[in-house]
Design a protein around this motif. Sequence first.
Motif, PDB file in Angstrom:
ATOM      1  N   SER A 224     -36.844   0.664  25.370  1.00 21.81           N
ATOM      2  CA  SER A 224     -35.895   1.740  25.076  1.00 21.81           C
ATOM      3  C   SER A 224     -34.893   1.965  26.200  1.00 21.81           C
ATOM      4  O   SER A 224     -34.095   2.902  26.135  1.00 21.81           O
ATOM      5  N   PHE A 225     -34.901   1.097  27.219  1.00 20.86           N
ATOM      6  CA  PHE A 225     -33.991   1.243  28.351  1.00 20.86           C
ATOM      7  C   PHE A 225     -32.577   0.854  27.938  1.00 20.86           C
ATOM      8  O   PHE A 225     -32.367   0.141  26.953  1.00 20.86           O
ATOM      9  N   TYR A 226     -31.590   1.309  28.715  1.00 20.35           N
ATOM     10  CA  TYR A 226     -30.189   1.087  28.332  1.00 20.35           C
ATOM     11  C   TYR A 226     -29.665  -0.294  28.713  1.00 20.35           C
ATOM     12  O   TYR A 226     -28.483  -0.589  28.519  1.00 20.35           O
TER      13      TYR A 226
ATOM     14  N   PHE B 195     -25.712  -0.154  28.055  1.00 23.59           N
ATOM     15  CA  PHE B 195     -24.788  -0.359  29.161  1.00 23.59           C
ATOM     16  C   PHE B 195     -23.880  -1.536  28.839  1.00 23.59           C
ATOM     17  O   PHE B 195     -24.323  -2.550  28.301  1.00 23.59           O
ATOM     18  N   GLY B 196     -22.615  -1.432  29.184  1.00 23.56           N
ATOM     19  CA  GLY B 196     -21.625  -2.427  28.778  1.00 23.56           C
ATOM     20  C   GLY B 196     -21.816  -3.807  29.385  1.00 23.56           C
ATOM     21  O   GLY B 196     -21.432  -4.804  28.786  1.00 23.56           O
TER      22      GLY B 196
ATOM     23  N   GLU C 101     -23.724   9.081  28.651  1.00 20.34           N
ATOM     24  CA  GLU C 101     -22.613   8.673  27.802  1.00 20.34           C
ATOM     25  C   GLU C 101     -23.019   7.645  26.747  1.00 20.34           C
ATOM     26  O   GLU C 101     -22.249   7.343  25.839  1.00 20.34           O
ATOM     27  N   ILE C 102     -24.227   7.092  26.886  1.00 23.56           N
ATOM     28  CA  ILE C 102     -24.665   6.035  25.969  1.00 23.56           C
ATOM     29  C   ILE C 102     -26.036   6.349  25.357  1.00 23.56           C
ATOM     30  O   ILE C 102     -26.775   5.443  24.977  1.00 23.56           O
ATOM     31  N   GLY C 103     -26.381   7.605  25.309  1.00 21.70           N
ATOM     32  CA  GLY C 103     -27.623   7.973  24.620  1.00 21.70           C
ATOM     33  C   GLY C 103     -28.811   8.225  25.512  1.00 21.70           C
ATOM     34  O   GLY C 103     -29.935   8.316  25.009  1.00 21.70           O
ATOM     35  N   GLY C 104     -28.597   8.325  26.817  1.00 16.87           N
ATOM     36  CA  GLY C 104     -29.691   8.635  27.720  1.00 16.87           C
ATOM     37  C   GLY C 104     -30.294   7.407  28.370  1.00 16.87           C
ATOM     38  O   GLY C 104     -30.001   6.264  28.011  1.00 16.87           O
ATOM     39  N   VAL C 105     -31.172   7.655  29.348  1.00 19.16           N
ATOM     40  CA  VAL C 105     -31.842   6.564  30.054  1.00 19.16           C
ATOM     41  C   VAL C 105     -32.770   5.813  29.099  1.00 19.16           C
ATOM     42  O   VAL C 105     -32.786   4.584  29.049  1.00 19.16           O
TER      43      VAL C 105
END
Length: 539
Positions: free
Chosen positions: A407-409, A355-356, A309-313
């Motif tokens: 590049s991690f969320y 991530f929020g 939902e946020i562009g992948g891992v």
Amino acid sequence: MSAGDVPPARSPGSSRFRVKPESFSLSGQGLRITVAIVIVTVAAYVWLVTYGTGRFAAEETWGTAYDSLGKSLLSGRADVEPHSIDWEGFEENGKVYISFGPFPALLRIVPNAVFPSMDGKWSRLSCLAGAVLSLLAAACVMGTSLRGPGNLPGRATTVYFAAGLLGFGLGTPLVYLVSCGRIYHEAIIWGLCGSLWSIHFMLRILAGSIPRWRGFLGLSVSFGVALLSRVTFGVPIALAMAVLGAREVATIIRTDRRGNEKAADALGLVLALSPAVAAGLSFFWYNHARFGSIWKTLDFKVTYVHPEEIGGVLNLARAPSALWNYFGFTPASFSSLPPYFQFAPVRYFNDSIFFGWKEQVLSLSLGSSWLVVGAALGLLGLLWRRRRSWEALLVPAFLPQFMVIASFYFVTQRYAAEFLPALVFLFAVLLADARRNGRPSIRLAWIFLVLAGFSAAVTVTSTLEWNLADNGDVPVEYKARLARVLNRTGQAPGCNGSRQPVTDYTPLGQSFSYAAARFNRTWDDKPIGLGHFYYSRGI
């Protein structure tokens, strides 16, 4: 043979290995300085990990999950008791698993059998042991780089070594990790430890200062610790080990020796690498036992995070935001209140691909400035060399870990430790260049010592401030103690007339709906905290 000749040191079945003499040593004064730095650093670790109490036998956040996993591993399983991990675990086919590597659980198996009353109370000791071994590994890396022929005076060698030891011990995210023994930190500490020891053996293999079979054995075991603690630390070492292994095989093939001697050398290499193979197989089994796939390390379908939902891992579009948080300067890192440095709230250029949940981070350029500057100079030194070296070929091995974190969320201070292996390796390259260059580097050594002291002050004080203001996993009494140490004890607003604390009076009566009011404590008998301050008086 002349007095200066050194006889060749041979590995079993080999006559071609030559171990170079080791010339790194410290003077009496340098040794005393080193011992003093180590004592202060270890004492700081003890104070931090026990929250100033000196008590090691205590539970930490979800630390019992490792004890539960250790029991399961003895039975050939990988699940944990649900209550040991709560919402941080994930359920697959009716069983609960953890996302963390199994190495800390392996460390608990024998101690729990010998001291069953300590079950669930090993986290602090484990974090301390991993931190001290990481410090020792960093010292060995720097010692290896300063070892060998060169023109660097003994005093400059001492300054360089002291700067690196002080800087790594108290001026890196390791201080943050050891300041709280929760499950997130323990896994990363051991991953970092295995990675640093791997770098030590890699450099010694390249320097020829250790028999090859022993060097590869040490590298192999260290890789196992890194991989089984946290896969991101293991991948770079696997790539570096492949490069060094290929180099070794090529050397065996090129030597003008008989076939059976070459076969013996090859067998020695295979045996030395067997712990790495065993660790790799264990890692694949652990994944398969949890997810039914040897390649899957986490199943996001059963977690509270949904990266799709946020562009992948992993998403390279996150790199600018992540690198700015991990390496950039921001005014939010400074405070007008003691201790004047603090972790800055994470800021993203595009919130929609992260991530929020947001935490805090201390820029490595501020809290580990000695290491960032040293690594940059080490990289420049590699690029400026006319002849490429094996060190230059090993640097790209650290790039995957670097890019995964960038590049991690999610951006958080504990992930800043993921950059340390690459930075320490490049700093070691700088030290080796300084050893060869000699006197022109003496002034640079003193600059590094100043930067190391500054980094230590920033990292330690901001870590204490984080534990006071933001960390919900430490005892409230510890927060109150930190408030006194950091001069964050709150006072009632002033007035023109005389003041009398209302807590000196007995109330005529009170009414409440949940719990009775408490004087000078909260309703659940804890120190009174408001914002970043703690108050000794209040209702």
